[in-house]
Write an enzyme that holds these catalytic residues in place. Structure first.
Site, PDB file in Angstrom:
ATOM      1  N   SER A  44      -9.739   1.721   2.963  1.00  0.00           N
ATOM      2  CA  SER A  44      -8.880   2.449   2.055  1.00  0.00           C
ATOM      3  C   SER A  44      -7.827   1.605   1.342  1.00  0.00           C
ATOM      4  CB  SER A  44      -8.169   3.562   2.827  1.00  0.00           C
ATOM      5  OG  SER A  44      -7.301   3.002   3.806  1.00  0.00           O
ATOM      6  N   LYS A  83       0.848  -1.199   0.000  1.00  0.00           N
ATOM      7  CA  LYS A  83       0.000   0.000   0.000  1.00  0.00           C
ATOM      8  C   LYS A  83       0.884   1.249   0.000  1.00  0.00           C
ATOM      9  CE  LYS A  83      -3.946   1.902   2.649  1.00  0.00           C
ATOM     10  NZ  LYS A  83      -4.784   1.732   3.846  1.00  0.00           N
ATOM     11  N   SER A  94      -9.823  -0.698   7.106  1.00  0.00           N
ATOM     12  CA  SER A  94      -9.272  -0.584   5.748  1.00  0.00           C
ATOM     13  C   SER A  94      -8.574  -1.814   5.202  1.00  0.00           C
ATOM     14  CB  SER A  94      -8.320   0.605   5.662  1.00  0.00           C
ATOM     15  OG  SER A  94      -9.065   1.771   5.512  1.00  0.00           O
TER      16      SER A  94
HETATM   17  N1  GLN Z   1     -13.304   3.954   6.510  1.00  0.00           N
HETATM   18  C1  GLN Z   1     -12.604   4.348   7.687  1.00  0.00           C
HETATM   19  C2  GLN Z   1     -12.195   5.790   7.570  1.00  0.00           C
HETATM   20  O1  GLN Z   1     -12.478   6.350   6.600  1.00  0.00           O
HETATM   21  C3  GLN Z   1     -11.417   3.473   7.929  1.00  0.00           C
HETATM   22  C4  GLN Z   1     -10.228   3.845   7.122  1.00  0.00           C
HETATM   23  C5  GLN Z   1      -9.020   3.065   7.478  1.00  0.00           C
HETATM   24  O2  GLN Z   1      -9.087   2.026   8.146  1.00  0.00           O
HETATM   25  N2  GLN Z   1      -7.882   3.589   7.076  1.00  0.00           N
HETATM   26  O3  GLN Z   1     -11.602   6.357   8.422  1.00  0.00           O
END
Ligand code: GLN
Length: 502
Positions: A155, A80, A179
């Site tokens: 994400s 990532k 994410s």
């Molecule tokens: N969807 C969650 C957020 O927007 C989790 C994102 C993540 O785990 N990086 O914060």
């Protein structure tokens, strides 16, 4: 020649170790699949075409010389784009870092290299990991390999899509509020968010530092266990990393769940949960029963407070963490400005996207004097209560079983227009980060449209082995139903000459 991209990472690693396939051949197979699919899927921000083949050749030599013997030596992996790699573009999906080449390497990535893995490239993500769809990337959205009109989740949507499209053997993601798990669910793959502290965060570009955790995303439970064994461990560069030696996760894959106590939160099975997802998750609970586990529903409590508490805390931490992107120390700087303050303002205005700005504003607000106690401190109290609720549940149960997300993958564009709705989709994942717990997401079914449905198994802190044990058992029973995305299926169905240029 064998269809390399259909092998799991551990299967591939075995064949590489046995000299049946070289790392160069494996890398080429994946580069070919990237070439075939990534124009459409856009799982990658950067593919290191030349560097990766050079590295694979070096790794082949080391393997032949007996210098590398781990189960994943020579295996191509995707990372990532929020984990620093020295000298390699690391963008975090943002304009503000679109020319950033770090001078150091994240510890988790360092460990991949030590294990002889070969990094294919950097995967796409929501900007600064803020989002659940991978649509907020400055570099454009990633598409779901099962249906290109849908999001892959986020994400870590790029990492999930890369695994599901057969364009890497295995990947690293990061999970602040779901994410790793949610995109794994949307893309029909397996991903585990380890216990907070299990994996070093050194070199992971921070979103919410008290919540962030790096973890593996792979084709199956075994691959995730193997990769977690590689990246886990204490790191003196991260004071929150734990010093433990229970990191041989492959040893946990016994398939034995007899007598295990599993709780299903009745308050997870509420309105808003798609009926097809609910059916698949309850069917998974029945599978565990049939395998000899004791499964029952219970009230976890605090479920409705998880999202507000998470968004207050995550945004507060993000607003502080993102202060460093000011046009001086890193990345992008606005061109025309008058004086230092104007430079900061223009750089940040032009460099950050709308979702990141929304969260910086929300975070700054909840930390500002007069509101700090009412929002931030209150959210911290809720966080403590959520942890208590889980502790109470784990006095009784070995594991908690539930959905990963209320729906399967949504059409592209649907969530961006309504951020609150997108936040609500995180209901089953964020509390796990607030409590610092480990959680795995693995496929447990497909909806009427053929989209994957994810199952989530949660454990008490540092009980990844229990999670792996149960997940592996479930996977065995689901094996006959498990599918691969059309992008892997069609590629696999082609004769070798047409299928690729290996
Ligand atoms: N969807 C969650 C957020 O927007 C989790 C994102 C993540 O785990 N990086 O914060």
């Amino acid at each position: 020649m064998e269809d390399i991209i259909r092998l799991t990472a551990v299967e591939l690693g075995k064949k590489i170790a046995a000299g049946e396939i070289t790392s160069v051949e494996a890398t080429k197979a994946y580069l070919d699949q990237i070439g075939r699919t990534d124009k459409d899927v856009h799982a990658y921000i950067t593919v290191d075409t030349e560097g990766v083949l050079k590295r694979a050749a070096e790794v082949d030599k080391m393997i032949q010389a007996g210098e590398l013997s781990g189960p994943l030596a020579g295996v191509p992996v995707a990372v990532k784009d929020n984990m620093c790699i020295s000298g390699v573009l690391t963008t975090c999906g943002s304009h503000i870092l679109d020319n950033f080449k770090p001078v150091f390497t994240a510890t988790a990535v360092e460990k991949l290299l030590d294990a002889g893995m070969v990094i294919l490239g950097r995967t796409n993500m929501d900007e600064f990991a803020m989002g659940s769809t991978s649509e907020t990337s400055y570099f454009g959205a990633t598409k779901n390999p099962w249906d290109l009109s849908r999001v892959p989740g986020g994400s870590s949507g790029g990492s999930a899509a890369a695994v599901a499209a057969g364009s890497c053997a295995v990947a690293l993601g990061s999970d602040t509020g779901g994410s790793i798990r949610q995109p794994a669910g949307f893309c029909g793959i397996t991903g585990i968010k380890p216990t907070y502290g299990r994996v070093s965060r050194y070199g992971l570009i921070a979103y919410g530092s008290s919540l962030d955790q790096i973890g593996p995303m792979g084709k199956d439970v075994t691959d995730c266990a193997a990769l977690l064994s590689v990246i886990a461990g204490h790191d003196e560069k991260d004071s929150t990393s734990a010093d433990r030696d229970d990191t041989d996760f492959l040893s946990a894959l016994t398939g034995e769940v007899k007598g295990m106590k599993i709780g299903v939160p009745a308050d997870y099975l509420i309105e808003g949960l798609d009926p097809e997802v609910k059916t698949a998750v309850l069917r998974a609970a029945d599978t565990f029963r049939a395998m000899g586990a004791e499964v029952e529903e219970f009230d976890l409590g605090m479920v409705e407070y998880a999202i507000p508490a998470y968004y207050v805390i995550a945004c507060a931490e993000a607003s502080s963490n993102l202060e460093r992107f000011d046009g001086v120390k890193y990345g992008f700087r606005a061109k025309d400005f008058e004086g230092l303050h104007d430079m900061y303002k223009k750089t940040r205005s032009e460099g950050f996207g709308a979702e990141v700005k929304r969260r910086i504003m929300l975070g700054s607000f909840v930390l500002s004097s007069g509101y700090y106690d009412a929002y931030y401190v209150k959210a911290l109290r809720v966080k403590a209560l959520i942890k208590q609720a889980f502790d109470k549940a784990f006095e009784k149960y070995d594991l908690i079983l539930g959905p990963v997300a209320p729906t399967t993958a949504l059409p592209i564009g649907e969530s961006l227009s309504d951020p609150i709705k997108m936040y609500l989709g995180d209901i089953y994942t964020v509390s796990v980060n607030l409590a610092g717990l480990p959680g795995i997401s693995l496929p447990c079914g497909y909806d009427a449209k053929g989209l994957p449905i994810g199952l989530q198994l949660l454990g008490q802190t540092f009980e990844e082995k229990k999670i792996f044990r149960a997940a592996y058992a479930f996977e065995q029973s689901f094996r006959n139903e498990q599918r691969v995305s059309p992008l892997v299926e069609n590629r696999g169905g082609l004769p070798a000459e047409e299928g690729g240029a290996e």
